[in-house]
Write a protein that holds these residues in place. Structure first.
Motif, mmCIF file in Angstrom:
data_model
loop_
_atom_site.group_PDB
_atom_site.id
_atom_site.type_symbol
_atom_site.label_atom_id
_atom_site.label_comp_id
_atom_site.label_asym_id
_atom_site.label_seq_id
_atom_site.Cartn_x
_atom_site.Cartn_y
_atom_site.Cartn_z
ATOM 1 N N GLU A 150 7.097 -5.504 -4.160
ATOM 2 C CA GLU A 150 6.558 -6.597 -3.355
ATOM 3 C C GLU A 150 5.057 -6.486 -3.087
ATOM 4 O OE1 GLU A 150 8.824 -3.902 -0.350
ATOM 5 O OE2 GLU A 150 8.767 -4.300 -2.514
ATOM 6 N N PHE A 151 4.443 -5.336 -3.466
ATOM 7 C CA PHE A 151 3.010 -5.144 -3.182
ATOM 8 C C PHE A 151 2.162 -5.030 -4.451
ATOM 9 C CE2 PHE A 151 5.414 -2.940 0.267
ATOM 10 C CZ PHE A 151 5.153 -3.852 1.269
ATOM 11 N N ARG A 152 2.760 -5.278 -5.604
ATOM 12 C CA ARG A 152 2.017 -5.083 -6.860
ATOM 13 C C ARG A 152 0.871 -6.064 -7.040
ATOM 14 N NH1 ARG A 152 7.440 -3.936 -10.480
ATOM 15 N NH2 ARG A 152 7.718 -1.757 -9.788
ATOM 16 N N MET B 17 -8.040 6.210 1.683
ATOM 17 C CA MET B 17 -7.860 4.839 1.206
ATOM 18 C C MET B 17 -6.567 4.292 1.776
ATOM 19 S SD MET B 17 -9.040 5.265 -2.778
ATOM 20 C CE MET B 17 -9.275 3.505 -2.973
ATOM 21 N N PHE B 18 -6.555 2.994 2.051
ATOM 22 C CA PHE B 18 -5.368 2.392 2.642
ATOM 23 C C PHE B 18 -5.311 0.900 2.321
ATOM 24 C CE2 PHE B 18 -8.848 2.960 5.601
ATOM 25 C CZ PHE B 18 -9.085 1.693 6.095
ATOM 26 N N PRO B 19 -4.081 0.383 2.152
ATOM 27 C CA PRO B 19 -3.917 -1.058 1.916
ATOM 28 C C PRO B 19 -3.987 -1.817 3.242
ATOM 29 C CG PRO B 19 -1.783 0.005 1.922
ATOM 30 C CD PRO B 19 -2.803 1.097 2.104
ATOM 31 N N ASP B 20 -3.981 -3.123 3.157
ATOM 32 C CA ASP B 20 -4.004 -3.974 4.342
ATOM 33 C C ASP B 20 -2.748 -3.715 5.186
ATOM 34 O OD1 ASP B 20 -4.347 -5.920 6.234
ATOM 35 O OD2 ASP B 20 -3.902 -7.602 4.879
ATOM 36 N N GLU B 21 -2.929 -3.370 6.457
ATOM 37 C CA GLU B 21 -1.782 -3.055 7.310
ATOM 38 C C GLU B 21 -0.858 -4.262 7.468
ATOM 39 O OE1 GLU B 21 -0.811 -0.918 11.572
ATOM 40 O OE2 GLU B 21 -2.573 -2.219 11.415
ATOM 41 N N ALA C 54 -4.951 6.853 15.469
ATOM 42 C CA ALA C 54 -5.422 6.002 14.382
ATOM 43 C C ALA C 54 -5.982 4.696 14.927
ATOM 44 C CB ALA C 54 -4.270 5.719 13.418
ATOM 45 N N GLU C 55 -6.967 4.176 14.236
ATOM 46 C CA GLU C 55 -7.519 2.879 14.605
ATOM 47 C C GLU C 55 -6.500 1.770 14.325
ATOM 48 O OE1 GLU C 55 -10.175 2.316 16.196
ATOM 49 O OE2 GLU C 55 -10.997 4.355 16.175
ATOM 50 N N ARG C 56 -6.750 0.600 14.851
ATOM 51 C CA ARG C 56 -5.758 -0.476 14.838
ATOM 52 C C ARG C 56 -5.352 -0.925 13.449
ATOM 53 N NH1 ARG C 56 -7.820 -4.507 19.706
ATOM 54 N NH2 ARG C 56 -7.581 -3.002 21.436
ATOM 55 N N ASN C 57 -6.244 -0.825 12.483
ATOM 56 C CA ASN C 57 -5.922 -1.348 11.149
ATOM 57 C C ASN C 57 -5.215 -0.332 10.254
ATOM 58 O OD1 ASN C 57 -8.254 0.227 11.034
ATOM 59 N ND2 ASN C 57 -8.998 -0.831 9.191
ATOM 60 N N VAL C 58 -4.857 0.825 10.813
ATOM 61 C CA VAL C 58 -4.182 1.850 10.014
ATOM 62 C C VAL C 58 -2.957 2.349 10.776
ATOM 63 C CG1 VAL C 58 -4.399 4.051 8.811
ATOM 64 C CG2 VAL C 58 -6.396 2.557 9.029
ATOM 65 N N ASP C 59 -1.833 2.371 10.104
ATOM 66 C CA ASP C 59 -0.611 2.922 10.687
ATOM 67 C C ASP C 59 -0.765 4.436 10.824
ATOM 68 O OD1 ASP C 59 2.476 2.575 11.197
ATOM 69 O OD2 ASP C 59 2.262 4.251 9.788
ATOM 70 N N GLY D 19 2.293 -4.732 5.220
ATOM 71 C CA GLY D 19 3.482 -3.901 5.403
ATOM 72 C C GLY D 19 3.579 -2.743 4.424
ATOM 73 N N GLU D 20 2.605 -2.615 3.514
ATOM 74 C CA GLU D 20 2.670 -1.554 2.501
ATOM 75 C C GLU D 20 2.476 -0.169 3.131
ATOM 76 O OE1 GLU D 20 0.958 -0.528 -1.981
ATOM 77 O OE2 GLU D 20 0.024 -2.132 -0.794
ATOM 78 N N GLN D 21 1.591 -0.081 4.110
ATOM 79 C CA GLN D 21 1.402 1.203 4.790
ATOM 80 C C GLN D 21 2.718 1.703 5.387
ATOM 81 O OE1 GLN D 21 -1.840 1.460 7.603
ATOM 82 N NE2 GLN D 21 -3.132 0.063 6.419
ATOM 83 N N GLN D 22 3.407 0.822 6.084
ATOM 84 C CA GLN D 22 4.660 1.190 6.733
ATOM 85 C C GLN D 22 5.725 1.562 5.707
ATOM 86 O OE1 GLN D 22 5.178 1.282 10.289
ATOM 87 N NE2 GLN D 22 6.843 2.526 9.440
ATOM 88 N N LYS D 23 5.753 0.855 4.574
ATOM 89 C CA LYS D 23 6.737 1.131 3.534
ATOM 90 C C LYS D 23 6.537 2.531 2.956
ATOM 91 C CE LYS D 23 9.890 -0.768 0.612
ATOM 92 N NZ LYS D 23 11.050 -1.610 0.930
ATOM 93 N N ILE D 24 5.288 2.880 2.696
ATOM 94 C CA ILE D 24 4.975 4.216 2.157
ATOM 95 C C ILE D 24 5.320 5.293 3.183
ATOM 96 C CG2 ILE D 24 3.078 5.747 1.448
ATOM 97 C CD1 ILE D 24 1.759 3.242 0.193
#
Length: 404
Positions: A223-225, A351-355, A315-320, A358-363
């Motif tokens: 879903e994140f490709r 490096m991190f995807p857009d929070e 963590a800052e708001r934009n990172v899980d 939902g990709e951060q949470q999935k990983i």
């Protein structure tokens, strides 16, 4: 027959209930080994307390004998070596048997070696006895406090030969050794599974996070490709430091309590406290970094900070927070400066995807599930080791009982 010679352990196999254990001295069933290596070639070994004799090339990355090689002591299979160097686990020195090789050579300066000559004595039985630090409990009263020679404990070897040994018949010795060996086989198998899980996690992280020079990972959930490249930042830009209102001194640690204490030790929880004023009041979860151990911990429950030596990050708001924890854990810890201070950690690139995607949470969820498997397997290994320790305490009488 004297009371001493009627000693029996707490646990026995049913077929040996009616047989007695005899008490003898180590010096009566063994002879000292003093053969020198000379010009012959042997495997060079050292000792790892709690493990046994290991090849020097495995322990040190090279053979360290140098000019002293000719004076190394040669031991044969089933010979024993007493290392008079103290360790935390074995403060009176470690005693172990050569079991994997037919012959080897070890340093003369810190070892006393002996060979079993009694045909009614099973070497593996004694090896398990000594691995349980039976010898340490006997020798501790004879070690000269504060005295050392060539880095080893100062003790007259005569006390080693005077050590009382309680032994059953040969068949019971073999039965006890075989029982403990079967537990060792199980521990090694389960430990192997644990190491495989750790390797699996390491490989998984390398695939789920971008490698150097890339802006997307090799593996992405379907879903994140099409979600595009990851954002790049210094770790310090997505972390801010939390200052606790109070720290718990080591002397105040409790073995039980309402709230966990976290410090720089390798254990997730180092102690417990009931002091609510010491609780961290920041929004959870948080990331802990050990200044000296460089160990990262992810904390998602109320806790108190222990002795100095850790830094607490949010963590800052934009990172899980959990994603960032795994991101930091995936960094090469041997990179320049990272092992020296937490400020170097904050300079590392993450490096991190857009929070919002939902990709951060999935990983984070994926790796968290792997951590749960690792924790369950680790607990299984520790339970087996505890079971073995209990067996050994029951299958052998203590040196104090034998010496009464």
């Amino acid at each position: 027959m004297s009371k001493k010679k009627e000693l029996v352990p707490k646990l026995r196999f049913s077929e040996f209930y009616n047989s007695k254990w005899k008490v003898t001295k180590l010096g009566k069933i063994a002879v000292e080994v003093n053969e020198r290596a000379g010009d012959d070639t042997y495997l060079l070994m050292s000792v790892t307390s709690g493990v046994g004799l290991v090849l020097q090339v495995e322990k040190f990355g090279r053979e360290i004998a140098g000019d002293s090689y000719k004076n190394y002591i040669v031991i044969r299979k089933y010979d024993f070596a007493y290392n008079k160097s103290a360790t935390k686990q074995f403060p009176e020195g470690y005693l172990c048997m050569l079991s994997e090789y037919d012959a080897a050579a070890i340093p003369k300066s810190i070892f006393t070696c002996f060979r079993i000559i009694d045909s009614e004595c099973y070497p593996d039985f004694l090896d398990y006895l000594f691995h349980n630090n039976y010898h340490g409990r006997w020798l501790r009263k004879y070690i000269e406090v504060g005295a050392r020679a060539h880095g080893s404990l100062s003790i007259d070897t005569k006390y080693l030969w005077m050590m009382p040994i309680a032994m059953p018949c040969l068949r019971e010795q073999q039965k006890i050794a075989d029982c403990l060996a079967s537990v060792d086989v199980l521990i090694r198998a389960e430990t192997g599974k644990l190491e495989l899980l750790k390797k699996y996690k390491k490989g998984l992280m390398q695939k789920l996070f971008p490698v150097q020079g890339k802006t997307v990972p090799e593996w992405r959930f379907p879903e994140f490709r099409d979600c595009g490249e990851w954002e790049t930042s210094k770790a310090g830009n997505v972390l801010h430091t939390i200052i606790p209102s109070k720290k718990i001194a080591k002397s105040e640690y409790k073995s039980v309590g309402s709230y966990p204490i976290i410090d720089q030790s390798r254990e997730y929880i180092s102690g417990w406290t009931d002091d609510e004023k010491a609780l961290n009041r920041s929004k959870l979860p948080l990331i802990i970094f050990g200044d000296h151990t460089c160990i990262l911990k992810f904390v998602d429950q109320p806790f108190a900070q222990g002795a100095d030596g850790i830094k607490i990050f949010a963590a800052e708001r934009n990172v899980d927070a959990q994603f960032l924890y795994y991101c930091l854990e995936n960094l090469p810890i041997n990179s320049d400066g990272y092992k020296r201070h937490y400020s170097a950690l904050k300079e590392q690139t993450v490096m991190f995807p857009d929070e919002a995607s939902g990709e951060q949470q999935k990983i984070a969820d994926c790796l968290s599930e792997t951590d749960m498997l690792i924790k369950a397997q680790s607990d299984k290994v520790e339970a087996l080791k505890l079971h073995k320790r209990g067996l050994m305490q029951g299958l052998f009488p203590s040196s104090a009982e034998v010496d009464e």
